[in-house]
Design a protein around this motif. Structure first.
Motif, PDB file in Angstrom:
ATOM      1  N   THR A   1       1.799   6.459  -6.973  1.00 24.16           N
ATOM      2  CA  THR A   1       0.646   7.264  -7.367  1.00 24.16           C
ATOM      3  C   THR A   1       0.934   8.747  -7.195  1.00 24.16           C
ATOM      4  OG1 THR A   1      -0.876   5.486  -6.785  1.00 24.16           O
ATOM      5  CG2 THR A   1      -1.795   7.701  -6.930  1.00 24.16           C
TER       6      THR A   1
ATOM      7  N   ILE B   1      -6.055   0.466  -0.558  1.00 23.76           N
ATOM      8  CA  ILE B   1      -6.503   0.814   0.792  1.00 23.76           C
ATOM      9  C   ILE B   1      -7.694  -0.042   1.204  1.00 23.76           C
ATOM     10  CG2 ILE B   1      -7.570   2.672   2.152  1.00 23.76           C
ATOM     11  CD1 ILE B   1      -5.727   4.611   0.578  1.00 23.76           C
TER      12      ILE B   1
ATOM     13  N   PRO C   1      -4.613   3.313  -5.673  1.00 23.35           N
ATOM     14  CA  PRO C   1      -4.536   3.437  -4.205  1.00 23.35           C
ATOM     15  C   PRO C   1      -5.869   3.178  -3.505  1.00 23.35           C
ATOM     16  CG  PRO C   1      -4.303   5.578  -5.229  1.00 23.35           C
ATOM     17  CD  PRO C   1      -4.270   4.566  -6.327  1.00 23.35           C
TER      18      PRO C   1
ATOM     19  N   VAL D   1       0.840  -1.204   0.000  1.00 26.03           N
ATOM     20  CA  VAL D   1       0.000   0.000   0.000  1.00 26.03           C
ATOM     21  C   VAL D   1       0.874   1.253   0.000  1.00 26.03           C
ATOM     22  CG1 VAL D   1      -1.636   1.350   1.374  1.00 26.03           C
ATOM     23  CG2 VAL D   1      -2.016  -1.074   1.051  1.00 26.03           C
TER      24      VAL D   1
ATOM     25  N   THR E   1       2.342   1.630  -3.425  1.00 27.05           N
ATOM     26  CA  THR E   1       1.308   2.119  -4.342  1.00 27.05           C
ATOM     27  C   THR E   1       1.080   3.619  -4.162  1.00 27.05           C
ATOM     28  OG1 THR E   1       0.224  -0.028  -4.321  1.00 27.05           O
ATOM     29  CG2 THR E   1      -1.094   1.838  -5.056  1.00 27.05           C
ATOM     30  N   MET E   2       1.022   4.054  -2.907  1.00 28.22           N
ATOM     31  CA  MET E   2       0.830   5.486  -2.645  1.00 28.22           C
ATOM     32  C   MET E   2       2.014   6.300  -3.166  1.00 28.22           C
ATOM     33  SD  MET E   2      -2.118   5.736  -1.328  1.00 28.22           S
ATOM     34  CE  MET E   2      -2.136   7.368  -0.659  1.00 28.22           C
TER      35      MET E   2
END
Length: 119
Positions: free
Chosen positions: A22, A54, A50, A15, A18-19
């Motif tokens: 992004t 999440i 994201p 996560v 990914t954040m």
């Protein structure tokens, strides 16, 4: 550490990754803001990753009595997915230079009708 904790830590790392990607991609699109119509759609599509990450991470966490919370998160994800599909279609129409305001399917993307001959 047991398997559940390893899974939770691995998914938290994914996560965060990914954040990071992004935010990096969003900032590059905002820095090179040349085609606002197309880039708005691209930004909305980019934010899908994201949101999915999440929601999936929250699904791994153990909240007691949180069936309504997960249903709420899932409904947000599904509504956003519908928005992304609509924006993707509008982006494709924009790239193909097709107007969607006439409420008609252009000849270039119409399906072909086939007749089946029985033997």
């Amino acid at each position: 550490m047991n398997r559940g904790e390893i899974t939770l830590l691995g998914s938290a790392f994914c996560v965060i990754l990914t954040m990071h990607f992004t935010i990096q991609l969003l900032s590059q699109h905002l820095f090179y803001w040349k085609n606002p119509k197309e880039q708005k759609a691209v930004l909305i599509i980019i934010l899908m990753a994201p949101i999915y990450a999440i929601v999936s991470f929250a699904g791994l966490l153990d909240f007691r009595g949180s069936k309504e919370f997960f249903m709420f998160l899932d409904s947000i994800k599904e509504c956003y997915e519908a928005l992304v599909i609509a924006k993707f279609l509008a982006l494709i129409y924009s790239y193909l230079n097709i107007s969607i305001s006439k409420n008609m399917v252009p000849d270039e993307i119409k399906g072909r009708k086939f007749t089946i001959h029985s033997q």
